[in-house]
Design an enzyme around this catalytic site. Structure first.
Site, PDB file in Angstrom:
ATOM      1  CE  LYS A   1     -14.755 -13.279 -17.079  1.00 31.74           C
ATOM      2  NZ  LYS A   1     -16.012 -13.930 -16.772  1.00 31.74           N
TER       3      LYS A   1
ATOM      4  NE  ARG B   1     -28.140  -0.778  -4.275  1.00 29.21           N
ATOM      5  CZ  ARG B   1     -28.860  -0.256  -3.304  1.00 29.21           C
ATOM      6  NH1 ARG B   1     -28.642  -0.592  -2.062  1.00 29.21           N
ATOM      7  NH2 ARG B   1     -29.807   0.612  -3.560  1.00 29.21           N
TER       8      ARG B   1
ATOM      9  NE  ARG C   1     -19.952 -18.664 -12.802  1.00 26.18           N
ATOM     10  CZ  ARG C   1     -20.430 -17.535 -12.258  1.00 26.18           C
ATOM     11  NH1 ARG C   1     -19.885 -16.374 -12.521  1.00 26.18           N
ATOM     12  NH2 ARG C   1     -21.459 -17.578 -11.438  1.00 26.18           N
TER      13      ARG C   1
HETATM   14  C1  BTN Z   1     -16.543 -17.312 -17.491  1.00 26.18           C
HETATM   15  O1  BTN Z   1     -15.924 -16.353 -17.079  1.00 26.18           O
HETATM   16  O2  BTN Z   1     -17.754 -17.233 -17.804  1.00 26.18           O
HETATM   17  C2  BTN Z   1     -15.837 -18.631 -17.638  1.00 26.18           C
HETATM   18  C3  BTN Z   1     -14.907 -18.621 -18.798  1.00 26.18           C
HETATM   19  C4  BTN Z   1     -14.162 -19.941 -18.950  1.00 26.18           C
HETATM   20  C5  BTN Z   1     -13.408 -20.031 -20.251  1.00 26.18           C
HETATM   21  C6  BTN Z   1     -12.536 -21.232 -20.321  1.00 26.18           C
HETATM   22  S1  BTN Z   1     -11.431 -21.171 -21.688  1.00 26.18           S
HETATM   23  C7  BTN Z   1     -10.976 -22.831 -21.437  1.00 26.18           C
HETATM   24  C8  BTN Z   1     -12.229 -23.587 -21.073  1.00 26.18           C
HETATM   25  N1  BTN Z   1     -12.943 -24.037 -22.241  1.00 26.18           N
HETATM   26  C9  BTN Z   1     -14.115 -23.439 -22.381  1.00 26.18           C
HETATM   27  O3  BTN Z   1     -14.921 -23.645 -23.314  1.00 26.18           O
HETATM   28  N2  BTN Z   1     -14.325 -22.593 -21.377  1.00 26.18           N
HETATM   29  C10 BTN Z   1     -13.226 -22.592 -20.435  1.00 26.18           C
END
Ligand code: BTN
Length: 274
Positions: A134, A270, A67
């Site tokens: 994560k 926070r 993201r």
């Molecule tokens: C995040 O946490 O920022 C999102 C991560 C999403 C990763 C997955 S792996 C399969 C698919 N292909 C990508 O390039 N991204 C998503």
């Protein structure tokens, strides 16, 4: 001695998938830039009408995307990385705010069940955490105006067994299923289960909207009732106490200026900043 990697294979995935096999069109690829990019380039009319669901899973992504333009790090066979395409016939993108949250619900249902742990939680909108680290993430990319539909490419990455050097290279605290002693460490089994759960959840979301999942989602939220900072794209930060999410999936914060709803941003605790 470490256990050898069990590679992805269609037979085991279809075996763990609880719907008819002809409802799924699954490709497994050894190496690709990004499974999301692959499916985004292949949106087509065939996927509108009772489609099989198009899915691509990869052993290695060379340009995995996260993201907000971030990189998704994964090595050969040590994550589950896949994307699927879903066509929403009646929903414009502004009605799909809750989509990323319901995908999180599907992931939590499967991982809690596979790992027998209720400590796997969500961080709004859809990061999956274990002990504040994560474990998995979702990237959803929408395209509308094609064939009167909104197409969603839903990409999911779940950490299975990251190497120490990879963990050290990632700029945030990360964990994997191996570290949390997940009983079910077979990526094929988890992918089959996840595809079944996603089919259920996405169909329910199409029929009933996010309100159908709202209470369940709040139960899974790692930060509900906690004091957080919400980092907005314009670099502003809102501080407040998390008060659930509304029926569209927007996060509610009790701020010094009253209750506010947000559709966008990154949440952090926070206490972690002070
Ligand atoms: C995040 O946490 O920022 C999102 C991560 C999403 C990763 C997955 S792996 C399969 C698919 N292909 C990508 O390039 N991204 C998503």
């Amino acid at each position: 001695m470490s256990t050898p990697t069990k590679w992805l294979n269609k037979e085991d995935i279809y075996c763990a998938y609880s719907f008819k096999s002809d409802s799924l069109d699954l490709k497994i690829i050894n190496c690709i830039d990004s499974t999301n990019s692959y499916l985004s380039k292949r949106i087509n009319k065939q996927n509108i009408y009772n489609k099989p669901i198009q899915v691509i899973a990869a052993e290695l992504q060379t340009n995995g995307r996260g993201r907000a333009g971030r990189i998704w790090h994964s090595g050969l066979g040590n994550c589950l990385t896949f994307s699927l395409q879903w066509c929403f016939k009646r929903h414009s993108p502004d009605k799909l705010v809750g989509l990323s949250l319901v995908v999180g619900v599907a992931i939590i249902r499967v991982l809690r069940n596979s790992c027998e742990s209720d400590d796997i939680k969500l961080k709004w909108p859809n990061d999956v955490l274990y002990n504040q680290k994560k474990l998995a993430g979702t990237l959803i990319e929408l395209r509308n105006g094609l064939y009167e539909c909104t197409f969603a490419v839903i990409g999911i990455g779940i950490n299975f067994k990251l190497t120490n050097s990879m963990k050290a290279a990632i700029s945030q605290a990360v964990t994997d299923l191996c570290e949390i002693n997940c009983a079910e460490l077979d990526r094929n089994q988890i992918l089959g289960n996840l595809l079944s759960e996603l089919k259920i959840v996405l169909s329910d979301f199409e029929k009933h909207g996010f309100s159908y999942f709202r209470e369940e989602w709040i139960r899974y939220h790692a930060f509900d009732g906690q004091s957080v900072c919400l980092h907005l794209p314009d670099d502003k930060i809102e501080e407040g106490i998390v008060d659930g999410v509304d029926n569209s999936g927007a996060i509610a914060l009790i701020t010094p200026n009253g209750k506010k709803l947000f559709n966008i941003g990154d949440v952090s605790l926070r206490s972690r900043l002070s």
